[in-house]
Design a protein around this motif. Structure first.
Motif, short mmCIF file in Angstrom:
data_model
loop_
_atom_site.label_atom_id
_atom_site.label_comp_id
_atom_site.label_asym_id
_atom_site.label_seq_id
_atom_site.Cartn_x
_atom_site.Cartn_y
_atom_site.Cartn_z
N SER A 752 -43.13 -47.92 30.95
CA SER A 752 -44.24 -47.35 31.72
C SER A 752 -43.71 -46.63 32.96
O SER A 752 -44.18 -45.54 33.31
CB SER A 752 -45.23 -48.45 32.13
N GLU A 753 -42.73 -47.24 33.63
CA GLU A 753 -42.14 -46.62 34.81
C GLU A 753 -41.41 -45.32 34.44
O GLU A 753 -41.49 -44.32 35.15
CB GLU A 753 -41.16 -47.60 35.46
N PHE A 754 -40.75 -45.35 33.30
CA PHE A 754 -40.04 -44.16 32.82
C PHE A 754 -41.02 -43.03 32.52
O PHE A 754 -40.82 -41.88 32.95
CB PHE A 754 -39.25 -44.54 31.55
N LEU A 755 -42.09 -43.32 31.81
CA LEU A 755 -43.08 -42.29 31.47
C LEU A 755 -43.78 -41.76 32.72
O LEU A 755 -44.09 -40.57 32.82
CB LEU A 755 -44.11 -42.86 30.49
N ARG A 756 -44.03 -42.66 33.69
CA ARG A 756 -44.66 -42.22 34.94
C ARG A 756 -43.75 -41.24 35.67
O ARG A 756 -44.20 -40.21 36.19
CB ARG A 756 -44.95 -43.43 35.82
N GLY A 757 -42.45 -41.55 35.69
CA GLY A 757 -41.50 -40.67 36.36
C GLY A 757 -41.40 -39.32 35.71
O GLY A 757 -41.29 -38.28 36.39
N VAL A 758 -41.45 -39.29 34.36
CA VAL A 758 -41.41 -38.02 33.64
C VAL A 758 -42.66 -37.21 33.95
O VAL A 758 -42.60 -35.99 34.21
CB VAL A 758 -41.27 -38.27 32.13
N GLU A 764 -36.04 -35.69 35.27
CA GLU A 764 -35.88 -34.34 34.72
C GLU A 764 -35.30 -34.39 33.32
O GLU A 764 -34.72 -35.40 32.90
CB GLU A 764 -34.97 -33.53 35.64
N GLY A 765 -35.46 -33.27 32.59
CA GLY A 765 -34.88 -33.14 31.27
C GLY A 765 -35.92 -32.86 30.21
O GLY A 765 -37.10 -33.23 30.35
N GLU A 766 -35.49 -32.23 29.12
CA GLU A 766 -36.39 -31.90 28.03
C GLU A 766 -36.40 -32.99 26.95
O GLU A 766 -37.43 -33.33 26.41
CB GLU A 766 -35.99 -30.56 27.40
N THR A 767 -35.21 -33.48 26.64
CA THR A 767 -35.12 -34.51 25.60
C THR A 767 -35.16 -35.89 26.24
O THR A 767 -34.95 -36.05 27.46
CB THR A 767 -33.82 -34.36 24.80
N VAL A 768 -35.43 -36.91 25.42
CA VAL A 768 -35.44 -38.28 25.92
C VAL A 768 -34.08 -38.66 26.48
O VAL A 768 -33.98 -39.32 27.52
CB VAL A 768 -35.86 -39.25 24.79
N GLU A 769 -33.01 -38.21 25.80
CA GLU A 769 -31.67 -38.57 26.27
C GLU A 769 -31.41 -37.95 27.65
O GLU A 769 -30.87 -38.61 28.55
CB GLU A 769 -30.63 -38.09 25.27
N GLU A 770 -31.80 -36.69 27.84
CA GLU A 770 -31.62 -36.05 29.14
C GLU A 770 -32.45 -36.78 30.21
O GLU A 770 -32.01 -36.95 31.35
CB GLU A 770 -32.04 -34.59 29.06
N ALA A 775 -32.89 -40.51 34.86
CA ALA A 775 -33.49 -41.72 35.45
C ALA A 775 -32.40 -42.67 35.96
O ALA A 775 -32.55 -43.28 37.04
CB ALA A 775 -34.36 -42.42 34.41
N VAL A 776 -31.30 -42.78 35.22
CA VAL A 776 -30.21 -43.66 35.65
C VAL A 776 -29.51 -43.07 36.88
O VAL A 776 -29.18 -43.79 37.85
CB VAL A 776 -29.21 -43.88 34.51
N SER A 777 -29.28 -41.74 36.84
CA SER A 777 -28.57 -41.11 37.96
C SER A 777 -29.37 -41.19 39.26
O SER A 777 -28.81 -41.23 40.35
CB SER A 777 -28.27 -39.64 37.62
N LYS A 778 -30.70 -41.23 39.14
CA LYS A 778 -31.56 -41.32 40.32
C LYS A 778 -31.94 -42.76 40.65
O LYS A 778 -32.79 -42.99 41.52
CB LYS A 778 -32.83 -40.48 40.11
N HIS A 779 -31.33 -43.70 39.96
CA HIS A 779 -31.54 -45.13 40.19
C HIS A 779 -32.99 -45.56 39.98
O HIS A 779 -33.44 -46.57 40.54
CB HIS A 779 -31.09 -45.51 41.61
N ILE A 780 -33.69 -44.81 39.14
CA ILE A 780 -35.04 -45.23 38.75
C ILE A 780 -34.95 -46.32 37.68
O ILE A 780 -35.77 -47.24 37.63
CB ILE A 780 -35.85 -44.02 38.24
N LEU A 781 -33.93 -46.20 36.82
CA LEU A 781 -33.65 -47.20 35.80
C LEU A 781 -32.19 -47.61 35.89
O LEU A 781 -31.33 -46.80 36.28
CB LEU A 781 -33.92 -46.64 34.39
N THR A 782 -31.93 -48.85 35.49
CA THR A 782 -30.53 -49.26 35.36
C THR A 782 -30.03 -48.81 33.99
O THR A 782 -30.81 -48.41 33.12
CB THR A 782 -30.40 -50.79 35.45
N ALA A 783 -28.74 -48.88 33.78
CA ALA A 783 -28.16 -48.50 32.49
C ALA A 783 -28.71 -49.38 31.38
O ALA A 783 -28.99 -48.91 30.26
CB ALA A 783 -26.64 -48.60 32.55
N ALA A 784 -28.89 -50.68 31.68
CA ALA A 784 -29.42 -51.60 30.67
C ALA A 784 -30.87 -51.26 30.34
O ALA A 784 -31.28 -51.30 29.16
CB ALA A 784 -29.30 -53.04 31.17
N GLY A 788 -32.40 -50.00 26.67
CA GLY A 788 -33.56 -50.60 26.00
C GLY A 788 -34.57 -49.56 25.59
O GLY A 788 -35.11 -49.61 24.47
N ILE A 789 -34.84 -48.61 26.47
CA ILE A 789 -35.79 -47.53 26.15
C ILE A 789 -35.21 -46.64 25.06
O ILE A 789 -35.93 -46.20 24.16
CB ILE A 789 -36.11 -46.71 27.42
#
Length: 832
Positions: A752-758, A764-770, A775-784, A788-789
């Motif tokens: 939910s946090e990931f989708l809200r940020g998008v 940023e990014g077009e694909t889920v991988e991007e 999200a990881v580079s901006k410390h919104i999500l951890t690598a783990a 999971g996502i």
């Protein structure tokens, strides 16, 4: 003013007497006491007292002095009743008498004894049954690839057939002393339900030998010799049974059965043998193409009196057992029903079998129809509700999971109100089906409730139809593309099988539920009919007199109770509990009383013509059915402690049932054939109009929220899934879906946090991988969290995919080359 007060007091007194249903003697005695009291206190003078005494004395004498009543009233009424009462054929009489009445009788009689329902013990699985459900049944489900069954083989693989035979699936109802499993009706229901969540073809294959078939008939009616001969083979799987009942011209109307058995003598191996010459032409016979033994229904004739009664030629419908390799038996080519279970025609011309082939021996000649009607309760009360419940509970989990995984317009489709309209119905119906299935199967464990099983068969399969249609609508294109990934299409395609077998739904609703229920459940009607048919006029008159005036008092009481409860919002009815369900108990008593009176008035004004007014009787049958099904939910609510989940689902279910009851009453009154009676019916059934509108949007949303967030490890989740098969692994159709759903619940907050940020441009990014990298580079999500996502997104996408095939495979799915190209196993003996 005094006169007005006295009048109001008297109205209240007599209304209370009628509401409570006091006896005629008590009513008369109190009336005399009232007149004397009015005279004693001076309200009525001597002349008035004399007039009242004369006015009361004449009817009091006529109605209370039984010989006088019979002479002046009952004799004439009895004569008219005997003339207008339609003749009852032997087949119709046997159908009416077959089976038992049970809780439905309480709901029909207008004053239900709730203690009887609350004290009734629902059947629980034994340790042996639970083990069989968890192990053998689970293993059977794991062996089945339903795409292979329905598209490639048009049959179960050989190893599945062997497993079913060798592990007692055909022997659930056979007692242990004959080598069977000796399961309860409820245990059998759970097994069939679990198989049905994997493969309807396999479920039908298992359920038929355990419902209307030679096994059940042998257990209930067979001689010891017949049981010893056939039951061990049926229990071991060596014998595979079918039952030949329906034919080209014969579906529900067994009286038109053209198949015959003529008693005769033949020389066999040099000895004269008394036997039957059978000629028959049957179709729609499940398991016929693979059966080794068959039960056969036919009309028995004994033109030469060889059975010992020279005055009887036509014995009527009789049932016999014979091997399918008996000379003259011809098993035809397969039918191809919606589910690809084995089904086909059977013919025979002058097939000779010994007289002891009659089930139960020669003394059971002509008693076959009663056998069949009583044994139909297994199919109607166990197997078909099990199929329906399996569909309801299966779609409850599957469609809710898909509604969370599938996203459109930036949100889960389960959040759309349009989707929730259908999803809530799936949830409500699934809850109803589970409760009705449990109560009914438990009832079958205690008796043979023929009326209940008929109503449950109709409503359960109709709910199944609605559930599948809503599920298909929600899945949209995902549900219509055939292939191994599709977990909906087989059930959708096979739905008409459940609707039509064991009596087509139109017939069941229009003719059976009320037609049989009104006579069997009513406290007086069937006894009155028996009294009218009594050849001893005096004895019949005596009994008819007693029943008739008890019946009149009963009907008046129910009318007063129904009207009083209706105008007071059912507040005067006593609820047996003090919880969120108490108001529903009260309203159900109100509708029960209304049903009792409306049934009486219908039978009184229409007489024998009522059975021809199918829509009229069907609507009264709907009232009875919904009262029974609502009872099942009330019972479940008390048993399971009224959890939050139960409260939400039970409220939805009961609002639905009461809405349907009022709807049925409304249509019944509006279309009643005798227009002059309609105002009376409306005054009793719906004096204040319709008050129940069905589940609200808020109720529906509450059910949906629980569905979308349901976890299987909660008490409610376990109850809704204990007999559901969920596949394992990413290559299994339901395993793939539920695995993704479990993963979504695991990472729900992060996702939910990931989708809200998008959505808000923080990621940023077009694909889920991007986007995950951002999200990881901006410390919104951890690598783990990102991993999971990432894992979930791979699973999510896989769930949404549909199958595609080569031209060669579709033209010849059994070709090894085509199968290898599709990645399908080439060993067709086994499921993949």
């Amino acid at each position: 003013m005094t006169g007005l007060i006295v009048a109001l007091v008297l109205i209240g007194l007599y209304w209370t007497l009628l509401y409570r249903g006091v006896s005629l003697a008590v009513f008369t005695g109190l009336t005399v006491a009232v007149i004397v009291a009015l005279w004693a206190v001076g309200i009525v003078g001597s002349i008035g007292f004399t007039i009242l005494a004369v006015l009361v004395a004449i009817p009091a004498l006529v109605f209370n002095v039984v010989p006088l009543r019979r002479a002046l009233l009952t004799t004439r009424l009895y004569g008219v009743f005997r003339k207008i009462l339609p003749e009852m054929g032997a087949t119709e009489k046997e159908a009416l008498e077959a089976g038992d009445v049970w809780w439905e009788a309480e709901m029909f009689r207008g004053r239900p004894d709730w203690k009887q329902l609350l004290d009734f013990k629902l059947t629980e699985l034994t340790a042996e049954e639970q083990s069989f459900l968890d192990n053998e049944t689970d293993q059977l489900c794991a062996m089945i690839d339903d795409w292979q069954v329905n598209f490639e083989l048009k049959d179960l693989p050989e190893d599945v057939w062997d497993y079913i035979r060798n592990n007692g699936f055909f022997a659930m109802l056979i007692p242990k002393e004959h080598g069977g499993l000796g399961f309860s009706a409820y245990g059998q229901s759970c097994v069939v339900a679990k198989i049905a969540t994997r493969s309807l073809t396999a479920a039908v294959t298992v359920m038929v030998p355990n419902s209307l078939g030679p096994g059940e008939l042998l257990v209930h009616y067979g001689t010891k010799e017949q049981q010893d001969k056939w039951l061990p083979g049926l229990a071991s799987g060596k014998e595979l049974p079918c039952f030949a009942l329906t034919g080209v011209e014969v579906g529900s109307d067994a009286t038109k059965m053209p198949d015959t058995g003529v008693v005769c003598k033949r020389t066999v191996d040099g000895e004269e043998v008394l036997g039957l010459s059978l000629s028959f032409n049957k179709r729609y016979i499940t398991l016929a193409p693979v059966a080794t033994m068959m039960g056969l229904a036919f009309k028995l004739k004994d033109p030469d009196g060889l059975l010992g009664d020279p005055d009887t030629v036509d014995y009527g419908i009789t049932c016999a057992l014979l091997a399918t390799d008996t000379p003259g038996v011809n098993i035809g080519r397969r039918h191809f029903p919606g589910a690809t279970f084995q089904n086909g025609p059977i013919q025979g011309d002058d097939v000779f079998v010994p007289i002891d082939s009659i089930i139960g021996g020669p003394e059971q000649a002509g008693k076959g129809w009663r056998m069949l009607v009583e044994c139909l309760s297994a199919g109607r009360g166990i197997s078909l509700p099990a199929l329906s419940t399996a569909t309801g509970k299966g779609m409850y989990g599957i469609t809710a999971a898909y509604s969370r995984i599938r996203r459109q317009f930036g949100t889960e489709i389960g959040n759309f109100e349009g989707v929730q309209e259908g999803l809530g119905v799936i949830g409500g119906y699934a809850y109803i089906l589970e409760n009705v299935r449990n109560l009914t199967a438990s009832g079958v464990d205690h008796c043979t409730p023929s009326v209940v099983t008929a109503m449950v068969k109709y409503h359960a399969t109709e709910m199944m139809r609605t559930v599948i249609n809503h599920s298909m609508d929600i899945h949209s294109g995902r549900g219509i593309i055939m292939g191994p990934r599709n977990y909906l299409a087989a059930a959708y395609q096979a739905l008409p099988v459940a609707i039509t077998v064991e009596g087509a739904n139109i017939m069941t609703r229009s003719l059976m539920v009320f037609g049989q229920g009104a006579i069997r459940c009513h406290p007086y009607v069937y006894s009155e009919m028996e009294a009218a048919h009594n050849p001893d006029f005096k004895a019949g008159l005596k009994e008819f007199d007693r029943l008739l005036f008890s019946h009149i008092g009963f009907s008046v009481n129910r009318a007063v109770r129904a009207f009083t409860l209706a105008i007071t919002g059912a507040r005067l009815a006593k609820a047996p509990v003090d919880n969120a369900m108490s108001g529903y108990y009260q309203n159900m008593e109100r509708f029960s009383a209304a049903l009792a009176f409306c049934a009486d008035l219908s039978m009184g004004t229409l007489g024998g013509a009522l059975k021809l007014k199918e829509s009229t009787s069907a609507r009264l049958g709907d009232v009875l059915s919904h009262l029974y099904m609502a009872s099942a939910t009330l019972k479940a609510y008390e048993v399971h402690g009224g959890t939050d989940e139960d409260t939400v689902h039970a409220t939805w279910a009961l609002e639905y049932h009461l809405f349907e009851i009022e709807k049925a009453f409304f249509e019944f009154v509006r279309n009643f054939p005798v227009k002059a009676v309609r105002p009376v019916l409306k005054m009793i059934a719906l004096p204040t109009g319709r008050r129940f509108d069905g589940p609200t949007d808020d109720m529906n949303t509450a059910v949906c929220e629980m569905m979308l967030g349901m976890k299987l490890d909660t008490p409610f989740g376990k109850r809704m899934s204990y007999d559901i098969y969920i596949g394992r692994g990413k290559d299994d159709p339901t395993g793939r879906l539920m695995g993704a759903f479990d993963k979504l619940q695991e990472i729900d907050g992060d996702y939910s946090e990931f989708l809200r940020g998008v959505k808000h441009g923080e990621i940023e990014g077009e694909t889920v991988e991007e986007q995950l990298t951002s999200a990881v580079s901006k410390h919104i999500l951890t690598a783990a969290q990102a991993q999971g996502i990432r894992d979930y997104d791979t699973m999510r996408y896989d769930v949404l995919l549909t199958d595609d095939f080569s031209k060669e495979y579709l033209l010849n799915p059994l070709s090894d080359a085509a199968r290898e190209a599709e990645g399908r196993p080439t060993d067709l003996r086994k499921a993949s």
